[in-house]
Enzyme design. Structure first.
Site, PDB file in Angstrom:
ATOM      1  N   GLN A 159       0.781  -1.234   0.000  1.00 36.76           N
ATOM      2  CA  GLN A 159       0.000   0.000   0.000  1.00 36.76           C
ATOM      3  C   GLN A 159       0.819   1.294   0.000  1.00 36.76           C
ATOM      4  OE1 GLN A 159      -3.525   2.194   2.582  1.00 36.76           O
ATOM      5  NE2 GLN A 159      -3.263   0.035   2.891  1.00 36.76           N
TER       6      GLN A 159
ATOM      7  N   ARG B  87       6.798  -8.691  -9.890  1.00 38.42           N
ATOM      8  CA  ARG B  87       7.330 -10.052  -9.965  1.00 38.42           C
ATOM      9  C   ARG B  87       6.560 -10.858 -11.010  1.00 38.42           C
ATOM     10  NH1 ARG B  87       8.409  -9.700  -3.926  1.00 38.42           N
ATOM     11  NH2 ARG B  87       6.332  -8.843  -3.939  1.00 38.42           N
TER      12      ARG B  87
ATOM     13  N   LYS C 203      15.756 -10.307 -11.034  1.00 38.27           N
ATOM     14  CA  LYS C 203      16.920 -11.008 -10.476  1.00 38.27           C
ATOM     15  C   LYS C 203      17.653 -11.826 -11.533  1.00 38.27           C
ATOM     16  CE  LYS C 203      15.957 -10.986  -5.611  1.00 38.27           C
ATOM     17  NZ  LYS C 203      15.547 -11.731  -4.424  1.00 38.27           N
TER      18      LYS C 203
ATOM     19  N   ASN D 214       9.412   0.171  -2.279  1.00 39.80           N
ATOM     20  CA  ASN D 214       9.182  -0.021  -0.833  1.00 39.80           C
ATOM     21  C   ASN D 214       9.361  -1.490  -0.449  1.00 39.80           C
ATOM     22  OD1 ASN D 214       6.646  -0.702  -2.073  1.00 39.80           O
ATOM     23  ND2 ASN D 214       5.652  -0.505  -0.078  1.00 39.80           N
ATOM     24  N   PHE D 215      10.452  -2.065  -0.926  1.00 41.23           N
ATOM     25  CA  PHE D 215      10.768  -3.446  -0.561  1.00 41.23           C
ATOM     26  C   PHE D 215      11.403  -3.514   0.818  1.00 41.23           C
ATOM     27  CE2 PHE D 215      11.135  -3.857  -5.317  1.00 41.23           C
ATOM     28  CZ  PHE D 215       9.919  -4.525  -5.459  1.00 41.23           C
TER      29      PHE D 215
ATOM     30  N   LYS E 162      11.135  -5.668   8.718  1.00 37.03           N
ATOM     31  CA  LYS E 162      10.037  -5.546   7.761  1.00 37.03           C
ATOM     32  C   LYS E 162       8.850  -4.965   8.525  1.00 37.03           C
ATOM     33  CE  LYS E 162      11.172  -9.496   4.869  1.00 37.03           C
ATOM     34  NZ  LYS E 162      10.668 -10.765   4.303  1.00 37.03           N
TER      35      LYS E 162
ATOM     36  N   GLU F 148       1.491  -1.848   8.195  1.00 27.42           N
ATOM     37  CA  GLU F 148       0.681  -0.763   8.755  1.00 27.42           C
ATOM     38  C   GLU F 148       0.668  -0.677  10.288  1.00 27.42           C
ATOM     39  OE1 GLU F 148      -1.556   1.708   7.264  1.00 27.42           O
ATOM     40  OE2 GLU F 148      -1.492   2.281   9.365  1.00 27.42           O
TER      41      GLU F 148
ATOM     42  N   ASP G 203       0.623   3.236   6.147  1.00 26.60           N
ATOM     43  CA  ASP G 203       0.773   2.926   4.721  1.00 26.60           C
ATOM     44  C   ASP G 203       0.513   4.129   3.820  1.00 26.60           C
ATOM     45  OD1 ASP G 203       1.479   0.341   5.266  1.00 26.60           O
ATOM     46  OD2 ASP G 203      -0.483  -0.509   4.869  1.00 26.60           O
TER      47      ASP G 203
ATOM     48  N   GLY H 191      -7.657  19.438  20.590  1.00 26.17           N
ATOM     49  CA  GLY H 191      -7.279  20.835  20.708  1.00 26.17           C
ATOM     50  C   GLY H 191      -7.842  21.415  21.988  1.00 26.17           C
ATOM     51  N   GLY H 192      -8.172  22.703  21.957  1.00 26.07           N
ATOM     52  CA  GLY H 192      -8.713  23.337  23.152  1.00 26.07           C
ATOM     53  C   GLY H 192     -10.224  23.261  23.235  1.00 26.07           C
ATOM     54  N   GLN H 193     -10.853  22.530  22.311  1.00 27.92           N
ATOM     55  CA  GLN H 193     -12.315  22.468  22.278  1.00 27.92           C
ATOM     56  C   GLN H 193     -12.768  21.079  22.712  1.00 27.92           C
ATOM     57  OE1 GLN H 193     -13.437  25.359  21.572  1.00 27.92           O
ATOM     58  NE2 GLN H 193     -11.776  26.257  20.386  1.00 27.92           N
TER      59      GLN H 193
ATOM     60  N   GLN I 238     -17.497  24.536  21.342  1.00 22.43           N
ATOM     61  CA  GLN I 238     -16.557  25.593  20.953  1.00 22.43           C
ATOM     62  C   GLN I 238     -16.724  26.750  21.940  1.00 22.43           C
ATOM     63  OE1 GLN I 238     -17.456  27.554  17.282  1.00 22.43           O
ATOM     64  NE2 GLN I 238     -15.305  27.791  16.707  1.00 22.43           N
TER      65      GLN I 238
ATOM     66  N   GLN J  67     -16.031  29.870  22.070  1.00 21.55           N
ATOM     67  CA  GLN J  67     -16.602  31.144  21.627  1.00 21.55           C
ATOM     68  C   GLN J  67     -18.042  31.011  21.154  1.00 21.55           C
ATOM     69  OE1 GLN J  67     -14.096  29.428  20.358  1.00 21.55           O
ATOM     70  NE2 GLN J  67     -13.596  29.932  18.238  1.00 21.55           N
TER      71      GLN J  67
HETATM   72  N1  COA Z   1      11.725  -9.766  -9.753  1.00 25.04           N
HETATM   73  C1  COA Z   1      12.471 -10.486  -8.906  1.00 25.04           C
HETATM   74  N2  COA Z   1      12.501 -10.297  -7.564  1.00 25.04           N
HETATM   75  C2  COA Z   1      11.716  -9.291  -7.101  1.00 25.04           C
HETATM   76  C3  COA Z   1      10.937  -8.500  -7.928  1.00 25.04           C
HETATM   77  C4  COA Z   1      10.951  -8.761  -9.312  1.00 25.04           C
HETATM   78  N3  COA Z   1      10.209  -8.067 -10.188  1.00 25.04           N
HETATM   79  N4  COA Z   1      10.263  -7.620  -7.158  1.00 25.04           N
HETATM   80  C5  COA Z   1      10.646  -7.845  -5.886  1.00 25.04           C
HETATM   81  N5  COA Z   1      11.520  -8.866  -5.857  1.00 25.04           N
HETATM   82  C6  COA Z   1      12.168  -9.446  -4.692  1.00 25.04           C
HETATM   83  C7  COA Z   1      12.798  -8.443  -3.768  1.00 25.04           C
HETATM   84  O1  COA Z   1      14.005  -8.012  -4.280  1.00 25.04           O
HETATM   85  C8  COA Z   1      12.944  -9.268  -2.506  1.00 25.04           C
HETATM   86  O2  COA Z   1      14.106 -10.017  -2.617  1.00 25.04           O
HETATM   87  P1  COA Z   1      15.019 -10.482  -1.374  1.00 25.04           P
HETATM   88  O3  COA Z   1      14.718 -11.946  -1.274  1.00 25.04           O
HETATM   89  O4  COA Z   1      16.391 -10.176  -1.748  1.00 25.04           O
HETATM   90  O5  COA Z   1      14.553  -9.729  -0.170  1.00 25.04           O
HETATM   91  C9  COA Z   1      11.752 -10.209  -2.562  1.00 25.04           C
HETATM   92  O6  COA Z   1      11.200 -10.068  -3.870  1.00 25.04           O
HETATM   93  C10 COA Z   1      10.653  -9.899  -1.558  1.00 25.04           C
HETATM   94  O7  COA Z   1      10.451  -8.513  -1.467  1.00 25.04           O
HETATM   95  P2  COA Z   1       9.456  -7.840  -0.458  1.00 25.04           P
HETATM   96  O8  COA Z   1       8.130  -7.697  -1.120  1.00 25.04           O
HETATM   97  O9  COA Z   1      10.025  -6.593   0.057  1.00 25.04           O
HETATM   98  O10 COA Z   1       9.433  -8.864   0.747  1.00 25.04           O
HETATM   99  P3  COA Z   1       8.338  -9.385   1.731  1.00 25.04           P
HETATM  100  O11 COA Z   1       7.096  -9.790   1.057  1.00 25.04           O
HETATM  101  O12 COA Z   1       9.007 -10.400   2.537  1.00 25.04           O
HETATM  102  O13 COA Z   1       8.063  -8.111   2.661  1.00 25.04           O
HETATM  103  C11 COA Z   1       7.185  -5.988   3.324  1.00 25.04           C
HETATM  104  C12 COA Z   1       7.000  -7.235   2.441  1.00 25.04           C
HETATM  105  C13 COA Z   1       6.087  -5.018   2.965  1.00 25.04           C
HETATM  106  C14 COA Z   1       7.077  -6.380   4.805  1.00 25.04           C
HETATM  107  C15 COA Z   1       8.572  -5.374   3.047  1.00 25.04           C
HETATM  108  O14 COA Z   1       8.638  -5.112   1.687  1.00 25.04           O
HETATM  109  C16 COA Z   1       8.834  -4.074   3.814  1.00 25.04           C
HETATM  110  O15 COA Z   1       9.089  -4.071   5.010  1.00 25.04           O
HETATM  111  N6  COA Z   1       8.848  -2.961   3.071  1.00 25.04           N
HETATM  112  C17 COA Z   1       9.211  -1.652   3.640  1.00 25.04           C
HETATM  113  C18 COA Z   1       8.085  -1.027   4.417  1.00 25.04           C
HETATM  114  C19 COA Z   1       6.803  -1.045   3.656  1.00 25.04           C
HETATM  115  O16 COA Z   1       6.672  -0.432   2.639  1.00 25.04           O
HETATM  116  N7  COA Z   1       5.839  -1.786   4.206  1.00 25.04           N
HETATM  117  C20 COA Z   1       4.558  -1.975   3.576  1.00 25.04           C
HETATM  118  C21 COA Z   1       3.716  -0.873   3.733  1.00 25.04           C
HETATM  119  S1  COA Z   1       2.209  -1.106   2.857  1.00 25.04           S
END
Ligand code: COA
Length: 426
Positions: free
Chosen positions: A21, A42, A79, A100-101, A141, A144, A173, A252-254, A277, A279
């Site tokens: 998100q 992916r 990869k 945001n990985f 990791k 939310e 998020d 706040g103050g209300q 409020q 006032q």
């Molecule tokens: N092709 C190949 N690999 C890919 C890819 C792609 N197109 N897209 C992502 N990947 C890989 C990543 O590089 C990662 O590799 P790793 O094994 O070296 O770590 C792997 O997929 C998993 O990535 P990720 O989605 O980050 O891991 P997760 O599912 O275990 O964790 C979160 C999910 C959200 C907990 C983690 O991404 C996180 O903490 N993010 C930062 C904070 C955040 O944004 N949180 C979510 C808020 S909504």
């Protein structure tokens, strides 16, 4: 005006390397404002939200469609050497890359900030993590509710006799995504002057805390004076050395509280939020048919009211007992009382005014028909985002690769080797 060449962010190319998100909320808004947003996913399943909490079998979940509208999708295994090469080509042409990985994932993929900056010095790189670089928890990791707990929201939300409570609002998020968006737009403006891109980082803990600013204010006040006069704990309860949970008290103050209206016994949302409020005290008394309170020394000032504020709210509830929440607000608004009905999600989904303003919109989605989503809460005098559906996994893989100069044979080989996803597998 629809999202055309004259849209505010038209011409800005965004690589949306995000999931769940926080990142997608940021890049979706860029897409609404006219940027060309390419979601890189992916090969196996794409963004996890495509599959989470599905309401229709074999169809992208609402969680995905509501955060990825107006984007295109390239599903590629970054990869593999071929996939990494595609990413590098995209980076050379893009204005913004957002990810945001999990911590370290970009480096492990061979896409460190230093490398990205070298590939394209003009590119702005946006990154969301749970914690900032100085944090002892920077390797965690985060989702939310983890962020809400670490950012001070949970310890200050809920009732004093209950546990820390998370909010339904996505403070960790989407809120972090909005902070990132502000950072990215600022960096785009800075690039106009310097010609150089920079890395913009936002941690979820920091973004939550930024919305809990008044609770840090309260911590400092508490340390100075030992009590917080607007909290329900004052003056009869006790304070410790940390900001307590204040239930539904106004920040706040209300003074304010959630009050029962007619039908509350059967309808969990038959309530209004009522604000006293300072006032507006005289008109407030007239509104609730208590004119004698205007000059009564036990009621006339905020200081006099505070010790028995809950008795006052109980009396107002007696006045509300024969009025629906809508009737009550209808009366109170004529006396300038700051108030609103507590609206359920069903009421919000059906609200004609929210539809008319484009805040709630119905969007066409391949394989689904239509779905309801929250449109842009930001309104421009000269631009109206046109919200379109979310892409299928890999829907634009072939088009994107051919724009990058790959031949049909090369693309076919990518497919055979599962370097790119076939949208049909979706
Ligand atoms: N092709 C190949 N690999 C890919 C890819 C792609 N197109 N897209 C992502 N990947 C890989 C990543 O590089 C990662 O590799 P790793 O094994 O070296 O770590 C792997 O997929 C998993 O990535 P990720 O989605 O980050 O891991 P997760 O599912 O275990 O964790 C979160 C999910 C959200 C907990 C983690 O991404 C996180 O903490 N993010 C930062 C904070 C955040 O944004 N949180 C979510 C808020 S909504």
């Amino acid at each position: 005006m629809a999202a055309t060449a004259t849209a505010p962010l038209a011409g800005i190319k965004v690589i949306d390397f995000t999931g769940v998100q926080a990142g997608p909320a940021c890049t979706q808004m860029m897409a609404w404002f006219g940027a060309d947003v390419l979601k890189v996913e992916r090969v196996t399943g794409g963004d996890v939200t495509r599959h989470q909490l599905r309401d229709i079998p074999n169809t992208d979940a609402l969680y995905f469609t509501m955060l990825n509208s107006n984007k295109r999708s390239l599903a590629i295994n970054t990869k593999t050497p071929e996939g990494l090469e595609v990413m590098e080509k995209l980076i050379r042409e893009a204005d913004v890359l957002v990810e945001n990985f999990a911590p370290g994932a970009m480096d492990r993929m061979g896409l460190s900030w230093e490398h990205i900056h070298e590939l394209n010095p003009r590119l702005i790189f946006g990154s969301v993590k749970g914690f900032n670089d100085e944090s002892p928890w920077k390797d965690l990791k985060v989702y939310e509710n983890v962020a809400q707990c670490a950012g001070g929201a949970a310890s200050t939300t809920g009732f004093w006799d209950g546990p820390p409570t998370v909010s339904a609002a996505a403070l960790g998020d989407s809120n972090t995504g909005m902070h990132l968006l502000i950072g990215l737009l600022t960096a785009l403006l800075a690039r106009e002057k310097t010609g150089v891109g920079q890395k913009v980082s936002v941690s979820m803990q920091d973004a939550v805390l930024n919305l809990c600013r008044v609770k840090l204010r309260d911590q400092e006040r508490l340390e100075k004076v030992g009590y917080l006069e607007e909290y329900p704990q004052y003056p009869n309860g006790t304070f410790t050395d940390t900001v307590p949970r204040g239930g539904n008290a106004g920040g706040g103050g209300q003074p304010g509280w959630v009050l029962k209206c007619k039908g509350w016994q059967d309808d969990p949302n038959a309530y209004i939020y009522f604000t006293i409020q300072e006032q507006n005290w005289e008109k407030t008394c007239q509104a609730i048919e208590k004119p004698e309170w205007v000059d009564d020394p036990a009621y006339a000032t905020a200081t006099a009211r505070q010790p028995h504020i809950f008795d006052i709210f109980a009396d107002i509830e007696k006045w509300l007992a024969d009025k629906t929440k809508y009737e009550a607000v209808g009366i109170l608004r004529t006396f300038d009382v700051p108030c609103a009905p507590v609206l359920s999600m069903k009421e919000i989904a059906e609200d004609p005014a929210l539809r008319a303003s484009g805040t709630v919109v119905e969007v066409q989605q391949q394989g689904r028909g239509t779905f309801l989503t929250v449109g842009s809460p930001i309104k421009f005098s000269d631009y109206t985002p046109a919200i379109t559906g979310a892409p299928l996994l890999g829907e634009h893989s072939t088009a994107v690769l051919s724009d990058l100069g790959y031949t049909a044979d090369q693309i076919a080989n990518f497919q055979v080797a599962h370097v790119i996803a076939d949208p049909a597998e979706h």
